[in-house]
Design a protein around this motif. Structure first.
Motif, mmCIF file in Angstrom:
data_model
loop_
_atom_site.group_PDB
_atom_site.id
_atom_site.type_symbol
_atom_site.label_atom_id
_atom_site.label_comp_id
_atom_site.label_asym_id
_atom_site.label_seq_id
_atom_site.Cartn_x
_atom_site.Cartn_y
_atom_site.Cartn_z
ATOM 1 N N MET A 1 -7.470 3.758 10.116
ATOM 2 C CA MET A 1 -7.284 4.549 11.302
ATOM 3 C C MET A 1 -5.977 4.909 11.600
ATOM 4 S SD MET A 1 -9.910 4.887 13.066
ATOM 5 C CE MET A 1 -9.586 5.218 14.826
ATOM 6 N N HIS A 2 -4.951 4.263 11.088
ATOM 7 C CA HIS A 2 -3.495 4.503 11.239
ATOM 8 C C HIS A 2 -3.379 5.890 10.284
ATOM 9 C CE1 HIS A 2 -1.005 1.972 13.593
ATOM 10 N NE2 HIS A 2 -1.768 0.677 12.977
ATOM 11 N N LEU A 3 -3.868 5.866 9.184
ATOM 12 C CA LEU A 3 -3.851 6.956 8.045
ATOM 13 C C LEU A 3 -4.399 8.179 8.655
ATOM 14 C CD1 LEU A 3 -2.491 7.997 5.550
ATOM 15 C CD2 LEU A 3 -4.508 6.922 4.380
ATOM 16 N N LEU A 4 -5.463 7.887 9.190
ATOM 17 C CA LEU A 4 -6.250 9.193 9.901
ATOM 18 C C LEU A 4 -5.332 9.786 10.989
ATOM 19 C CD1 LEU A 4 -10.078 8.098 10.055
ATOM 20 C CD2 LEU A 4 -9.051 10.281 9.009
ATOM 21 N N ALA A 5 -5.192 8.820 11.858
ATOM 22 C CA ALA A 5 -4.174 9.368 13.234
ATOM 23 C C ALA A 5 -2.977 10.081 12.578
ATOM 24 C CB ALA A 5 -3.887 7.968 13.760
ATOM 25 N N PHE A 6 -2.371 9.414 11.590
ATOM 26 C CA PHE A 6 -1.062 10.214 11.131
ATOM 27 C C PHE A 6 -1.310 11.449 10.579
ATOM 28 C CE2 PHE A 6 2.583 10.530 8.487
ATOM 29 C CZ PHE A 6 3.761 10.038 9.075
ATOM 30 N N SER A 7 -2.363 11.628 9.875
ATOM 31 C CA SER A 7 -2.714 12.951 9.304
ATOM 32 C C SER A 7 -2.983 13.918 10.184
ATOM 33 C CB SER A 7 -3.768 12.860 8.157
ATOM 34 O OG SER A 7 -5.036 12.228 8.908
ATOM 35 N N GLN A 8 -3.740 13.425 11.351
ATOM 36 C CA GLN A 8 -4.122 14.336 12.566
ATOM 37 C C GLN A 8 -2.802 14.980 13.093
ATOM 38 O OE1 GLN A 8 -7.189 15.815 13.516
ATOM 39 N NE2 GLN A 8 -7.203 15.244 11.329
ATOM 40 N N GLY A 9 -1.800 13.685 13.286
ATOM 41 C CA GLY A 9 -0.655 14.161 13.862
ATOM 42 C C GLY A 9 0.193 15.251 13.201
ATOM 43 N N VAL A 10 0.226 15.050 11.914
ATOM 44 C CA VAL A 10 0.993 16.030 10.878
ATOM 45 C C VAL A 10 0.252 17.412 11.149
ATOM 46 C CG1 VAL A 10 1.524 16.769 8.505
ATOM 47 C CG2 VAL A 10 1.925 14.479 9.529
ATOM 48 N N ARG B 1 6.818 11.473 2.728
ATOM 49 C CA ARG B 1 6.905 10.177 3.328
ATOM 50 C C ARG B 1 5.705 9.219 3.167
ATOM 51 N NH1 ARG B 1 7.660 9.375 9.484
ATOM 52 N NH2 ARG B 1 8.729 7.490 9.858
ATOM 53 N N LEU B 2 4.561 9.799 3.444
ATOM 54 C CA LEU B 2 3.359 8.893 3.140
ATOM 55 C C LEU B 2 3.235 8.707 1.626
ATOM 56 C CD1 LEU B 2 0.588 11.054 5.259
ATOM 57 C CD2 LEU B 2 1.401 8.519 5.510
ATOM 58 N N ASP B 3 3.519 9.378 0.853
ATOM 59 C CA ASP B 3 3.470 9.228 -0.653
ATOM 60 C C ASP B 3 4.132 8.171 -0.951
ATOM 61 O OD1 ASP B 3 1.914 9.951 -2.853
ATOM 62 O OD2 ASP B 3 3.808 11.008 -3.890
ATOM 63 N N ASP B 4 5.681 8.053 -0.503
ATOM 64 C CA ASP B 4 6.440 6.979 -0.894
ATOM 65 C C ASP B 4 6.099 5.649 -0.308
ATOM 66 O OD1 ASP B 4 8.399 8.770 -1.745
ATOM 67 O OD2 ASP B 4 9.549 8.828 -0.113
ATOM 68 N N TRP B 5 5.419 5.627 0.937
ATOM 69 C CA TRP B 5 4.749 4.349 1.430
ATOM 70 C C TRP B 5 3.718 3.946 0.483
ATOM 71 C CZ3 TRP B 5 -0.421 4.592 3.103
ATOM 72 C CH2 TRP B 5 -0.714 3.252 3.513
ATOM 73 N N LEU B 6 2.768 4.832 0.195
ATOM 74 C CA LEU B 6 1.583 4.541 -0.820
ATOM 75 C C LEU B 6 2.137 4.021 -2.167
ATOM 76 C CD1 LEU B 6 -1.379 4.548 -0.559
ATOM 77 C CD2 LEU B 6 -1.309 6.919 -1.635
#
Length: 197
Positions: A150-159, A178-183
């Protein structure tokens, strides 16, 4: 065969116009005109705009399932597969900047209209949620897999929303990195997504 081809063309064009113009602002006439077909031919396949909407959502569900299945085959690890999800922001950046996320915009519009099809449209998000949850479970995060999904979905929707609002394609690239670095660090990290972001 010809009838099915015409129906498929109507669904494809309606899908495009619902995304670009919105469901409410797209008429039968606009879809028929864009395809160069007669009203009679159009009404042979669809009697109401709601029937077209249902066909468009079903079409998107099939297409999304197919995409998720291909990511399962192509991705050697859950990290690779989650990265495929993140990278659709970059792959579709031009359209996202102009129109937003196709799933998010449709679900939001139907919710505002209190349209009966909103629960059907929400199935698109549910597909992604279940699929992402499974990837996080395979990473050994069973306890918070759904929360991470859900966090990842929410983040992508925000972007998607902010890049469209500010017409900023660079923002998409920055946030995807940023997401890629986290992943990349996720496999050895004990932080959850909300802390990392």
């Amino acid at each position: 065969m010809v009838n099915k081809l015409t129906r498929d063309r109507i669904v494809d064009k309606a899908d495009q116009l619902f995304y670009e113009q919105g469901f409410e602002h797209t008429s039968f006439a606009q879809i028929a005109e864009a395809l160069g077909i007669s009203r009679g031919n159009f009404y042979y396949h669809f009697k109401t705009k709601d029937e077209i909407l249902d066909a468009v959502i079903s079409h998107r569900l099939v297409r999304t399932n197919s995409m998720l299945e291909s990511w399962e085959v192509e991705g050697a690890t859950p990290i690779d597969r989650i990265r495929s999800f993140i990278n659709i922001l970059v792959m579709n950046r031009t359209k996202i900047k102009r129109y937003g996320c196709p799933v998010g915009t449709l679900c939001t519009e139907l919710a505002k209209l209190e349209h009966p099809a909103r629960s059907h449209a929400n199935e698109l998000f549910t597909l992604f949620r279940i699929w992402l949850r499974r990837q996080f479970e395979q990473l050994g995060r069973s306890d918070d897999a759904d929360e991470l999904a859900m966090h990842l979905l929410a983040f992508s929707q925000g972007v998607a929303t902010l890049s469209s609002a500010f017409q900023d394609e660079k923002f998409i690239h920055t946030e995807v990195r940023r997401l890629d670095d986290w992943l990349s660090s996720f496999a050895t990290s004990t932080n959850n997504l909300s802390e990392a972001l």
